[in-house]
Scaffold this motif. Sequence first.
Motif, PDB file in Angstrom:
ATOM      1  N   VAL A  54       0.832  -1.193   0.000  1.00  0.00           N
ATOM      2  CA  VAL A  54       0.000   0.000   0.000  1.00  0.00           C
ATOM      3  C   VAL A  54       0.877   1.259   0.000  1.00  0.00           C
ATOM      4  O   VAL A  54       1.840   1.349   0.751  1.00  0.00           O
ATOM      5  CB  VAL A  54      -1.009  -0.024   1.177  1.00  0.00           C
ATOM      6  N   ILE A  55       0.540   2.172  -0.894  1.00  0.00           N
ATOM      7  CA  ILE A  55       1.206   3.480  -0.906  1.00  0.00           C
ATOM      8  C   ILE A  55       0.377   4.392  -0.028  1.00  0.00           C
ATOM      9  O   ILE A  55      -0.848   4.464  -0.195  1.00  0.00           O
ATOM     10  CB  ILE A  55       1.224   4.083  -2.327  1.00  0.00           C
ATOM     11  N   GLU A  56       1.013   5.086   0.902  1.00  0.00           N
ATOM     12  CA  GLU A  56       0.224   5.952   1.765  1.00  0.00           C
ATOM     13  C   GLU A  56       1.045   7.139   2.258  1.00  0.00           C
ATOM     14  O   GLU A  56       2.236   7.015   2.490  1.00  0.00           O
ATOM     15  CB  GLU A  56      -0.302   5.120   2.952  1.00  0.00           C
ATOM     16  N   HIS A  57       0.384   8.275   2.396  1.00  0.00           N
ATOM     17  CA  HIS A  57       1.051   9.476   2.902  1.00  0.00           C
ATOM     18  C   HIS A  57       0.686   9.757   4.354  1.00  0.00           C
ATOM     19  O   HIS A  57       1.429  10.408   5.064  1.00  0.00           O
ATOM     20  CB  HIS A  57       0.651  10.702   2.067  1.00  0.00           C
ATOM     21  N   ASP A  58      -0.509   9.284   4.771  1.00  0.00           N
ATOM     22  CA  ASP A  58      -1.010   9.597   6.102  1.00  0.00           C
ATOM     23  C   ASP A  58      -0.249   8.771   7.147  1.00  0.00           C
ATOM     24  O   ASP A  58      -0.469   7.566   7.299  1.00  0.00           O
ATOM     25  CB  ASP A  58      -2.511   9.260   6.126  1.00  0.00           C
ATOM     26  N   MET A  59       0.664   9.438   7.880  1.00  0.00           N
ATOM     27  CA  MET A  59       1.562   8.701   8.760  1.00  0.00           C
ATOM     28  C   MET A  59       0.844   8.053   9.947  1.00  0.00           C
ATOM     29  O   MET A  59       1.277   7.029  10.440  1.00  0.00           O
ATOM     30  CB  MET A  59       2.706   9.610   9.257  1.00  0.00           C
TER      31      MET A  59
END
Length: 245
Positions: free
Chosen positions: A200-205
Motif C-alpha cells: 500500500v502506498i500511503e502518505h497519512d503517517m
Amino acid sequence: MTDNIVSIEDITVVFDGFKAVNGLSLNVRHNELRVVIGPNGAGKTTLLDIICGKTKPRQGRVMFKGTDLTRLEEHQIVRLGVARKFQTPSVYEDLSVRENFEVSLPEGRSVWGSLLFRRDATVAKRIAEVASWVFLDSVLRTKAKHLSHGQKQWLEIGMMLIQDPALLLLDEPVAGMSHKEREQTAELLKRIARGKSIVVIEHDMEFVRSIAHTVTVMHQGSVLCEGSIDEVQRNQRVIEVYLGA
Ligand SMILES: Nc1ncnc2c1ncn2[C@@H]1O[C@H](COP(=O)(O)OP(=O)(O)OP(=O)(O)O)[C@@H](O)[C@H]1O
C-alpha cells in the motif's frame, strides 16, 4: 522455497530519458502488509504499475509464484492473483453494490454486459461475506453513485477481494476518508493481511503507523531505507529527504 510472494529485482523504468525507477529491489513476504512511502515523484505509483504490468521496465524482473510478471500482459497478471486499486475509486456508478461485486467475480467477467450468470448459493454467500468485510452489507441494493467516497473505496477493495487475489496493490486507499473510516480501513487491511499480502502506498503517517509491518521509503526511484515505522522515522536520510522535499 521462498518466503516472498513477490520479488522485485533491480528494476529500472525510463520515461523520456528520465529514470522514474532506478535499480529498485524489494521483497514482500506472504501475509505481509507493506507500506511504501516517499516524497512526490519518488516512483511509488510507478512501482505498483510495474508489478501489475501497466508499465514495462527497461531492466529487471518481478518474480511472483515463479513467474516473471514483466513478460506478461495486465490481464494475465490479474489471473495469476494480483489485484490493483488506483487512487481514484473506479466502480460502476449505475450498478448496485451487489452488481458491482457480481461483475467482479471471475465467473461474472465472461458475461459482462448481460449479468446473466447464475446467482447461485455460492455466489450469494461469497458476496455476502465480502460485503460484510468491507462494511457494505447494509447497502447491497444501493447504486454505487449514492455511496460516500469512503464507501466507494471500500467497494473497490471488495471488488478486488471477491477475485480472491494473493497480492493486493493499493494506491492511497484512505485518501478522502473520515477519521472513523480510516480506522475501519486499517482494521480491514490488517484482517486481509492474515491471508494475503498487501502493498500500500500511503502518505497519512497516522494510518501508516496503525497498519504497517514494514515501511519502505522510496526516494528518486530507489529504496532509501526499510524498517519499522519508528526506524524509518528516526533515519537521518529520511528526515533530510522529507524536510528537503
Ligand atoms: N507516463 C509517464 N511519463 C513520463 N513521466 C512519468 C510518467 N509516469 C510517471 N512519470 C514521472 O516519474 C516520476 C515518478 O512518478 P510516480 O508517479 O511513480 O511518483 P510517486 O512517488 O507515485 O509520486 P506521488 O506521491 O506524487 O504520486 C515522476 O517524476 C513523474 O513525473
